[in-house]
Design a protein around this motif. Structure first.
Motif, PDB file in Angstrom:
ATOM      1  N   THR A 134       0.971  -1.204  -0.051  1.00 30.39           N
ATOM      2  CA  THR A 134       0.013  -0.068  -0.071  1.00 30.39           C
ATOM      3  C   THR A 134       0.742   1.262   0.159  1.00 30.39           C
ATOM      4  N   LEU A 135       0.473   2.238  -0.632  1.00 31.85           N
ATOM      5  CA  LEU A 135       1.042   3.632  -0.725  1.00 31.85           C
ATOM      6  C   LEU A 135       0.584   4.150   0.591  1.00 31.85           C
ATOM      7  N   GLY A 136      -0.803   3.915   0.963  1.00 33.79           N
ATOM      8  CA  GLY A 136      -1.300   4.728   2.332  1.00 33.79           C
ATOM      9  C   GLY A 136      -1.823   6.275   2.068  1.00 33.79           C
TER      10      GLY A 136
ATOM     11  N   ARG B 234      -9.666   9.121  -1.870  1.00 33.83           N
ATOM     12  CA  ARG B 234     -10.092  10.578  -2.499  1.00 33.83           C
ATOM     13  C   ARG B 234      -9.083  11.512  -2.375  1.00 33.83           C
ATOM     14  N   SER B 235      -7.808  11.129  -2.477  1.00 33.63           N
ATOM     15  CA  SER B 235      -6.806  12.157  -2.714  1.00 33.63           C
ATOM     16  C   SER B 235      -5.760  11.957  -3.885  1.00 33.63           C
ATOM     17  N   ALA B 236      -6.117  10.625  -4.417  1.00 38.20           N
ATOM     18  CA  ALA B 236      -5.073  10.212  -5.495  1.00 38.20           C
ATOM     19  C   ALA B 236      -4.777  11.433  -6.639  1.00 38.20           C
ATOM     20  N   ALA B 237      -6.015  11.901  -7.063  1.00 38.87           N
ATOM     21  CA  ALA B 237      -6.155  12.710  -8.190  1.00 38.87           C
ATOM     22  C   ALA B 237      -5.153  14.032  -7.958  1.00 38.87           C
ATOM     23  N   LEU B 238      -5.014  14.495  -6.648  1.00 36.61           N
ATOM     24  CA  LEU B 238      -4.126  15.512  -6.304  1.00 36.61           C
ATOM     25  C   LEU B 238      -2.770  15.152  -6.418  1.00 36.61           C
ATOM     26  N   ARG B 239      -2.499  14.204  -6.588  1.00 31.45           N
ATOM     27  CA  ARG B 239      -1.120  13.763  -6.396  1.00 31.45           C
ATOM     28  C   ARG B 239      -0.681  12.921  -7.792  1.00 31.45           C
ATOM     29  N   LEU B 240      -1.110  13.414  -8.786  1.00 28.17           N
ATOM     30  CA  LEU B 240      -0.919  12.564 -10.021  1.00 28.17           C
ATOM     31  C   LEU B 240       0.567  12.388 -10.364  1.00 28.17           C
ATOM     32  N   ALA B 241       1.445  13.237 -10.296  1.00 25.42           N
ATOM     33  CA  ALA B 241       2.777  13.038 -10.700  1.00 25.42           C
ATOM     34  C   ALA B 241       3.583  12.279  -9.751  1.00 25.42           C
ATOM     35  N   ILE B 242       3.230  12.620  -8.259  1.00 26.90           N
ATOM     36  CA  ILE B 242       4.033  11.876  -7.457  1.00 26.90           C
ATOM     37  C   ILE B 242       3.488  10.353  -7.582  1.00 26.90           C
ATOM     38  N   LEU B 243       2.180  10.041  -7.658  1.00 23.32           N
ATOM     39  CA  LEU B 243       1.728   8.707  -7.805  1.00 23.32           C
ATOM     40  C   LEU B 243       2.385   8.117  -8.996  1.00 23.32           C
ATOM     41  N   THR B 244       2.386   8.652 -10.054  1.00 20.36           N
ATOM     42  CA  THR B 244       3.207   8.091 -11.283  1.00 20.36           C
ATOM     43  C   THR B 244       4.605   7.579 -10.932  1.00 20.36           C
ATOM     44  N   ARG B 245       5.338   8.274 -10.348  1.00 19.81           N
ATOM     45  CA  ARG B 245       6.535   7.978  -9.769  1.00 19.81           C
ATOM     46  C   ARG B 245       6.677   6.999  -9.105  1.00 19.81           C
ATOM     47  N   ALA B 246       5.738   6.977  -8.195  1.00 22.35           N
ATOM     48  CA  ALA B 246       5.735   5.847  -7.105  1.00 22.35           C
ATOM     49  C   ALA B 246       5.373   4.500  -7.884  1.00 22.35           C
ATOM     50  N   LEU B 247       4.415   4.362  -8.689  1.00 25.67           N
ATOM     51  CA  LEU B 247       3.804   3.389  -9.400  1.00 25.67           C
ATOM     52  C   LEU B 247       5.160   2.746 -10.402  1.00 25.67           C
ATOM     53  N   LEU B 248       5.857   3.618 -10.988  1.00 27.78           N
ATOM     54  CA  LEU B 248       7.080   3.171 -11.926  1.00 27.78           C
ATOM     55  C   LEU B 248       7.602   2.409 -11.185  1.00 27.78           C
ATOM     56  N   GLY B 249       7.977   2.401  -9.835  1.00 23.91           N
ATOM     57  CA  GLY B 249       9.084   1.191  -9.134  1.00 23.91           C
ATOM     58  C   GLY B 249       8.384   0.149  -8.993  1.00 23.91           C
TER      59      GLY B 249
ATOM     60  N   ALA C  46      -7.262   8.322 -11.522  1.00 26.29           N
ATOM     61  CA  ALA C  46      -5.943   8.642 -11.115  1.00 26.29           C
ATOM     62  C   ALA C  46      -5.077   7.667 -11.307  1.00 26.29           C
ATOM     63  N   ILE C  47      -5.647   6.520 -10.809  1.00 30.11           N
ATOM     64  CA  ILE C  47      -4.570   5.337 -10.977  1.00 30.11           C
ATOM     65  C   ILE C  47      -4.507   4.976 -12.625  1.00 30.11           C
ATOM     66  N   ALA C  48      -5.605   5.161 -13.234  1.00 26.94           N
ATOM     67  CA  ALA C  48      -5.485   4.891 -14.721  1.00 26.94           C
ATOM     68  C   ALA C  48      -4.451   5.662 -15.385  1.00 26.94           C
ATOM     69  N   PHE C  49      -4.492   6.900 -14.872  1.00 31.49           N
ATOM     70  CA  PHE C  49      -3.657   8.040 -15.307  1.00 31.49           C
ATOM     71  C   PHE C  49      -2.396   7.568 -15.175  1.00 31.49           C
ATOM     72  N   ALA C  50      -2.165   7.382 -13.870  1.00 32.70           N
ATOM     73  CA  ALA C  50      -0.660   7.308 -13.499  1.00 32.70           C
ATOM     74  C   ALA C  50      -0.011   6.010 -13.992  1.00 32.70           C
ATOM     75  N   VAL C  51      -0.826   4.696 -14.003  1.00 27.22           N
ATOM     76  CA  VAL C  51      -0.087   3.608 -14.771  1.00 27.22           C
ATOM     77  C   VAL C  51       0.035   3.773 -16.306  1.00 27.22           C
ATOM     78  N   ALA C  52      -0.778   4.588 -16.982  1.00 27.52           N
ATOM     79  CA  ALA C  52      -0.423   4.898 -18.207  1.00 27.52           C
ATOM     80  C   ALA C  52       0.982   5.902 -18.476  1.00 27.52           C
ATOM     81  N   ALA C  53       1.058   7.027 -17.466  1.00 28.18           N
ATOM     82  CA  ALA C  53       1.908   7.766 -17.544  1.00 28.18           C
ATOM     83  C   ALA C  53       3.176   6.968 -17.037  1.00 28.18           C
TER      84      ALA C  53
END
Length: 265
Positions: free
Chosen positions: A104-106, A110-125, A147-154
């Motif tokens: 889990t990223l913890g 309802r906050s993932a969309a506010l952290r799209l760039a950070i989330l993208t970098r975290a999921l890349l790992g 937000a997760i669909a965006f971050a995975v694609a990015a």
């Protein structure tokens, strides 16, 4: 044990997922979802077939507010998040999964969309080295899902070398199996097991009853333009802290921050 997937010709992948004989699927697989329980709703029948799997929950399933905690009968949001984690672990055990595969990223719900760039970098790992990623569809139903669909694609677009095949899992538009989607028709045993898994999420039963134990839908994730809302955005009319238009603006900003403006959305 791993069997490489030909990313250039992945049309046969869905056929392997749908195989009526239900063989094990020896792909290094990462499931990325928003909330505890999403993995069971979206792909609960498929999970036991992956011997090499990691399941990533982006949020802990609890809005980090006193009001939300009290609405669910808790004094503090951390108590609610802990209950959701315990429910998840019990459901996973029913599905034959061990707690160590649950990551889990913890983030607050309802906050993932506010952290799209950070989330993208975290999921890349998490997706680096994976062959298959199962994740949410971009369908305008929940901003955390989108937000997760965006971050995975990015994240996939930023990878160098071999990238995983991304399969999305429509939850709200799952009855429409067009647009390349296929339906996994659950066997009797799969339905019984999935029902037992869902029953472990006692705090979410009202929501889960609206879905029931349905067949599961999958499709090779299409290219998406996240900077424009889908035709229907359900969270425009249901309070989720953000609108479809605001999500599109956040996606544009995140693409700029990630240096993706020159890459097709």
């Amino acid at each position: 044990m791993s069997r490489k997937i030909n990313v250039a010709r992945n049309d046969g992948l869905l056929a392997q997922l749908m195989a009526p004989e239900r063989p094990l699927l020896p792909f290094k697989t990462v499931v990325i979802v928003a909330h505890p329980g999403d993995e069971t709703l979206a792909c609960g029948a498929l999970l036991p077939r992956f011997p090499d799997i990691c399941i990533v929950h982006v949020t802990d399933g609890a809005p980090h507010t006193v009001t939300a905690a009290r609405e669910h009968g808790f004094h503090h949001w951390a108590d609610y998040a802990l209950v959701r984690r315990k429910e998840l672990e019990r459901a996973a055990a029913v599905g034959g999964l061990r707690a160590p595969v649950l990551k889990t990223l913890g983030l607050p719900e309802r906050s993932a969309a506010l952290r799209l760039a950070i989330l993208t970098r975290a999921l890349l790992g998490f997706i680096a080295g994976a062959e298959l990623v199962l994740t949410h569809a971009f369908e305008g139903a929940d901003p955390d899902h989108d937000a997760i669909a965006f971050a995975v694609a990015a994240a996939r677009s930023r990878m160098r070398g071999r990238a995983p095949v991304v399969v999305d899992m429509p939850l709200y538009r799952r009855q429409d199996t067009g647009d390349g989607a296929v339906r996994l028709r659950l066997t009797h045993d799969e339905r019984v097991r999935k029902a037992r898994m869902l029953a472990e999420f006692a705090s979410q039963q009202e929501m889960l009853m609206a879905f029931g134990v349905r067949d599961e839908c999958y499709r090779i994730a299409p290219e998406q333009d996240f900077t424009h809302p889908p035709d229907e955005v359900r969270y425009d009319s249901v309070e989720r802290g953000i609108t479809g238009g605001q999500f599109a603006q956040l996606a544009r900003a995140a693409r700029g921050e990630l240096g993706l403006d020159s890459v097709p959305a």
